[in-house]
Design a protein around this motif. Structure first.
Motif, short mmCIF file in Angstrom:
data_model
loop_
_atom_site.label_atom_id
_atom_site.label_comp_id
_atom_site.label_asym_id
_atom_site.label_seq_id
_atom_site.Cartn_x
_atom_site.Cartn_y
_atom_site.Cartn_z
N ARG A 213 35.18 -9.41 -45.48
CA ARG A 213 34.89 -10.69 -44.82
C ARG A 213 33.42 -10.76 -44.42
N ASP A 214 32.92 -9.70 -43.79
CA ASP A 214 31.54 -9.70 -43.31
C ASP A 214 30.56 -9.82 -44.46
N LEU A 215 30.80 -9.07 -45.54
CA LEU A 215 29.92 -9.13 -46.70
C LEU A 215 29.98 -10.51 -47.35
N PHE A 216 31.19 -11.01 -47.53
CA PHE A 216 31.39 -12.31 -48.18
C PHE A 216 30.70 -13.43 -47.41
N CYS A 217 30.92 -13.47 -46.10
CA CYS A 217 30.35 -14.55 -45.28
C CYS A 217 28.83 -14.45 -45.21
N GLY A 218 28.32 -13.23 -45.14
CA GLY A 218 26.88 -13.05 -45.11
C GLY A 218 26.22 -13.54 -46.39
N LEU A 219 26.80 -13.20 -47.54
CA LEU A 219 26.25 -13.62 -48.83
C LEU A 219 26.48 -15.11 -49.09
N LEU A 220 27.59 -15.64 -48.59
CA LEU A 220 27.82 -17.09 -48.71
C LEU A 220 26.74 -17.87 -47.99
N LYS A 221 26.42 -17.42 -46.79
CA LYS A 221 25.40 -18.10 -46.00
C LYS A 221 24.06 -18.06 -46.72
N ALA A 222 23.78 -16.93 -47.39
CA ALA A 222 22.51 -16.79 -48.09
C ALA A 222 22.45 -17.65 -49.35
N SER A 223 23.59 -17.79 -50.04
CA SER A 223 23.60 -18.49 -51.33
C SER A 223 23.86 -19.99 -51.21
N LEU A 224 24.67 -20.40 -50.21
CA LEU A 224 25.05 -21.81 -50.10
C LEU A 224 24.85 -22.37 -48.70
N GLY A 225 24.10 -21.68 -47.87
CA GLY A 225 23.99 -22.07 -46.47
C GLY A 225 23.52 -23.48 -46.22
N ASP A 226 22.70 -24.04 -47.12
CA ASP A 226 22.20 -25.40 -46.95
C ASP A 226 23.17 -26.45 -47.48
N LEU A 227 24.24 -26.02 -48.16
CA LEU A 227 25.19 -26.96 -48.75
C LEU A 227 26.54 -27.00 -48.04
N ILE A 228 26.87 -25.93 -47.36
CA ILE A 228 28.22 -25.81 -46.80
C ILE A 228 28.19 -25.55 -45.31
N GLN A 229 29.32 -25.85 -44.69
CA GLN A 229 29.58 -25.46 -43.31
C GLN A 229 30.84 -24.61 -43.30
N PHE A 230 30.80 -23.49 -42.61
CA PHE A 230 32.00 -22.67 -42.47
C PHE A 230 31.88 -21.82 -41.21
N THR A 231 33.02 -21.45 -40.69
CA THR A 231 33.09 -20.55 -39.55
C THR A 231 33.67 -19.23 -40.03
N THR A 232 33.00 -18.14 -39.72
CA THR A 232 33.53 -16.83 -40.10
C THR A 232 34.90 -16.66 -39.47
N PRO A 233 35.96 -16.49 -40.26
CA PRO A 233 37.32 -16.43 -39.70
C PRO A 233 37.54 -15.15 -38.89
N THR A 294 28.85 -14.37 -55.50
CA THR A 294 27.84 -15.09 -54.73
C THR A 294 26.51 -15.19 -55.48
N GLN A 295 26.19 -14.20 -56.29
CA GLN A 295 24.97 -14.27 -57.11
C GLN A 295 25.06 -15.42 -58.12
N ILE A 296 26.21 -15.55 -58.75
CA ILE A 296 26.40 -16.61 -59.73
C ILE A 296 26.45 -17.97 -59.02
N LEU A 297 27.03 -18.01 -57.82
CA LEU A 297 27.01 -19.24 -57.03
C LEU A 297 25.58 -19.73 -56.84
N THR A 298 24.69 -18.81 -56.52
CA THR A 298 23.29 -19.15 -56.30
C THR A 298 22.68 -19.77 -57.56
N LEU A 299 23.07 -19.27 -58.74
CA LEU A 299 22.50 -19.74 -60.00
C LEU A 299 23.03 -21.10 -60.42
N VAL A 300 24.33 -21.36 -60.17
CA VAL A 300 24.96 -22.58 -60.71
C VAL A 300 25.11 -23.68 -59.68
N ARG A 301 24.76 -23.44 -58.45
CA ARG A 301 24.97 -24.41 -57.38
C ARG A 301 24.30 -25.75 -57.66
#
Length: 301
Positions: A213-233, A294-301
């Protein structure tokens, strides 16, 4: 919960437990309170039984309990379906204050409830909120749980907890669908509990899922932070991501598919027209898969 064996019925997965409980409570024309954003298969199940859904909003503190009170005051519905612990899909947990209010409503209006607690075991930051079924509810709360999330999705094993009389009726209904469960398999799982192996496995799983969870949320914020809103569960196995309203989740899903990654396009959620969100799981991914995704998310976003 203060229960004996006569209060528990084992089922092939939690979905069957929900179906059996709802079948004994509902009839064509019944009304069921559900969250506006809700577990889709539960909604379909209630409608299949002929019920009408009465939808109530969910916020960061869980389902709107005051709205439930107002609905019951006007005309008590036949059932409330609720996921108070890691609500599906948003992952929010019903606050203690709302939990106490809801228990008062249940007792005051004699409101039947199905409490779906599909992933109670997975909490990371604090102790889990106790189930509604663990409090004094005068027998109106039917509790549904799952072993499938603890072991593996292919392990179809759930359970329904209710009054002894309700479980007897539920068992007679279940008998019409299957004469008996997979007794050998159930005994094998029971042995895992008895020896303590399942508890040890669960502790290992919680540690692993917390790290993922910690790794996923950290990388999500880095790759999509300007596009999404989420709360770390605080628990569970998924993250609820809300995109900018004009962003196409289906387009993102197609671009990911072209890179060899499947991600739900959001169409399974009936509320996708009003909430541009998607639920993405992390528990089944190892660190390498999380980083790749998350790397591919960054490329295709």
């Amino acid at each position: 919960m203060d229960i004996e064996s006569e209060h528990v019925m084992v089922t092939h997965g939690a979905q069957l437990a929900i179906y059996i409980a709802a079948s004994l409570v509902l009839k064509p024309g019944s009304k069921v309170i559900v969250a506006h954003m809700n577990y889709v298969l539960a909604d379909k199940l209630f409608e299949q039984l002929g019920a009408t859904l009465v939808k109530v909003n969910v916020d960061e503190n869980g389902i709107d309990v005051d709205a439930i009170d107002e609905i019951c005051r006007r005309s008590r519905p036949d059932l409330l379906y609720i996921i108070p612990h890691h609500h599906h899909p948003t992952t929010v947990t019903l606050s203690p204050e709302r939990r106490m209010k809801l228990l008062d409503i249940i007792r005051r209006y004699q409101l039947p409830v199905i409490e779906d607690d599909y992933d109670y075991d997975f909490h990371y930051d604090n102790s889990p909120i106790l189930p509604l079924a663990s409090a004094d509810h005068n027998g109106y709360v039917l509790y549904v749980g799952s072993i499938s999330k603890t072991l593996a999705p292919t392990i179809r094993l759930g359970y329904l907890v209710g009054s002894a009389d309700f479980i007897r009726q539920a068992s007679r209904l279940k008998l019409m669908m299957e004469i008996r469960g997979d007794v050998l398999f159930e005994e094998s799982v029971a042995n895992l509990f008895t020896t303590g192996e399942l508890q040890r496995h669960l502790r290992r799983s919680v540690r692993s899922y917390r790290q993922r969870r910690d790794l996923f949320c950290g990388l999500l914020k880095a790759s999509l932070g300007d596009l999404i809103q989420f709360t770390t569960p605080s628990g569970g196995m998924a993250v609820w991501m809300v995109f900018d309203q004009d962003y196409s989740i289906s387009g993102l899903s197609k671009r990911l598919y072209n890179k060899g990654i499947f991600m739900n396009d959001g169409s399974m959620y009936r509320y996708s027209e009003t909430v541009n969100g998607i639920r993405v799981g992390f528990a089944s991914l190892d660190d390498e898969e999380i980083e790749k995704f998350t790397q591919i998310l960054t490329l295709v976003r």
